[in-house]
Design an enzyme around this catalytic site. Structure first.
Site, PDB file in Angstrom:
ATOM      1  N   HIS A 118       0.831  -1.205   0.000  1.00  0.00           N
ATOM      2  CA  HIS A 118       0.000   0.000   0.000  1.00  0.00           C
ATOM      3  C   HIS A 118       0.870   1.262   0.000  1.00  0.00           C
ATOM      4  O   HIS A 118       0.511   2.261  -0.627  1.00  0.00           O
ATOM      5  CB  HIS A 118      -0.903   0.017   1.240  1.00  0.00           C
ATOM      6  CG  HIS A 118      -1.922  -1.075   1.266  1.00  0.00           C
ATOM      7  ND1 HIS A 118      -3.256  -0.861   0.988  1.00  0.00           N
ATOM      8  CD2 HIS A 118      -1.809  -2.404   1.544  1.00  0.00           C
ATOM      9  CE1 HIS A 118      -3.920  -2.002   1.084  1.00  0.00           C
ATOM     10  NE2 HIS A 118      -3.060  -2.949   1.424  1.00  0.00           N
ATOM     11  N   ASP A 220      -5.503   5.962   1.656  1.00  0.00           N
ATOM     12  CA  ASP A 220      -5.724   4.572   1.277  1.00  0.00           C
ATOM     13  C   ASP A 220      -7.162   4.205   1.642  1.00  0.00           C
ATOM     14  O   ASP A 220      -7.673   4.595   2.691  1.00  0.00           O
ATOM     15  CB  ASP A 220      -4.742   3.669   2.028  1.00  0.00           C
ATOM     16  CG  ASP A 220      -4.743   2.247   1.511  1.00  0.00           C
ATOM     17  OD1 ASP A 220      -5.722   1.524   1.773  1.00  0.00           O
ATOM     18  OD2 ASP A 220      -3.780   1.843   0.843  1.00  0.00           O
ATOM     19  N   THR A 242      -5.549   0.427  -3.868  1.00  0.00           N
ATOM     20  CA  THR A 242      -4.230  -0.116  -4.211  1.00  0.00           C
ATOM     21  C   THR A 242      -4.264  -1.579  -4.643  1.00  0.00           C
ATOM     22  O   THR A 242      -3.251  -2.095  -5.109  1.00  0.00           O
ATOM     23  CB  THR A 242      -3.269   0.019  -3.014  1.00  0.00           C
ATOM     24  OG1 THR A 242      -3.822  -0.688  -1.890  1.00  0.00           O
ATOM     25  CG2 THR A 242      -3.078   1.481  -2.644  1.00  0.00           C
TER      26      THR A 242
END
Length: 273
Positions: A118, A220, A242
């Protein structure tokens, strides 16, 4: 055969890691002429067939000018993931909505999930945003920040005032710098403990007179506490996915699995350990 062109930067230790934003900027400013000179040399090389194509990475956009000037057909190679491509397809929408009217002075807070798969994509995105004019604050957990400094050197993150690193705690007891954190425990701790430190960091950055005002949070998609911080402080936010495109297709089937009663799984699940 292999040929070379200079990147426009001063020579450095062969094992040193180049600063990517500086390298990207130098390539766009300095590589066109050396590349044209190389292509012209190859066009005159009697020991090789005539140059008929240029196959260029899509980020090496100076090659387009060389292709047009020298009349050599060119194709671009797209090296990013399918999910990144989907993101790029939204650029026109962002422009049409006026979201990207002016990138100069924009300040993005980039916060990845603290796992290598990530962090790397978020760092690539942050470098692209920086190249296009964003001031970047990249937020790691303290644990991962220490590991980054240990692997790259204590001064490796100090090169650009417009690309800075900050940290927040992950809520877990401190452990050895090279220890692998338990992902389920880490994930649970992040959701319970990271909201307040993240808000405190944002408030500090909002008051920082040495940086542009915070205009975006780029988070994220698994760091869902950032959504609460975004709403509370009134800072627009976008999520970065991701995982791979095939993983995304898998996630889209969750509702179907629930509707069909397949999950939650029934019966006893035996541990594999």
């Amino acid at each position: 055969m292999c040929e070379t062109i200079p990147d426009g930067l001063l020579s450095s230790d062969a094992n040193a890691t180049q600063d990517i934003p500086t390298l990207s900027s130098s390539i766009l400013r300095n590589c066109l002429e050396p590349f044209k000179k190389l292509v012209l040399k190859l066009l005159k090389d009697s020991n090789a067939p005539p140059v008929t194509w240029i196959v260029s990475d899509s980020s090496m956009i100076f090659t387009w000018d060389a292709s047009k000037e020298l009349g050599i057909p060119m194709v671009f190679l797209w090296t990013a993931s399918a999910s990144a491509f989907l993101g790029y397809t939204q650029y026109r929408h962002l422009i049409d909505e006026g979201i990207t009217k002016s990138l100069t002075g924009a300040h993005a807070i980039c916060i990845p999930c603290p796992a290598q798969g990530h962090i790397a994509p978020m760092l690539k995105l942050a470098k692209l945003l920086h190249f296009y004019g964003f001031h970047i604050t990249f937020v790691n957990t303290k644990y991962n920040h220490r590991r980054l400094l240990k692997s790259r050197g204590p001064a490796s993150l100090d090169s650009l005032s417009s690309f800075r690193f900050e940290t927040i705690p992950d809520g877990l007891p401190s452990s050895g710098a090279n220890a692998t954190q338990d992902i389920p425990t880490l994930s649970s701790s992040i959701l319970k403990n990271c909201l307040e430190p993240f808000k405190k960091l944002l408030l500090k950055l909002l008051k920082d007179s040495n940086a542009p005002p915070v205009t975006w949070i780029v988070s994220d998609s698994s760091m869902i506490f950032t959504w609460d911080a975004s709403k509370e402080l009134g800072i627009p936010m976008v999520l970065l996915w991701t995982a791979s495109a095939s993983a995304f297709l898998g996630y889209t089937q969750y509702r179907h699995l629930i509707d069909e009663g397949i999950v939650p799984l029934k019966g006893t699940i035996r541990s594999l350990s």
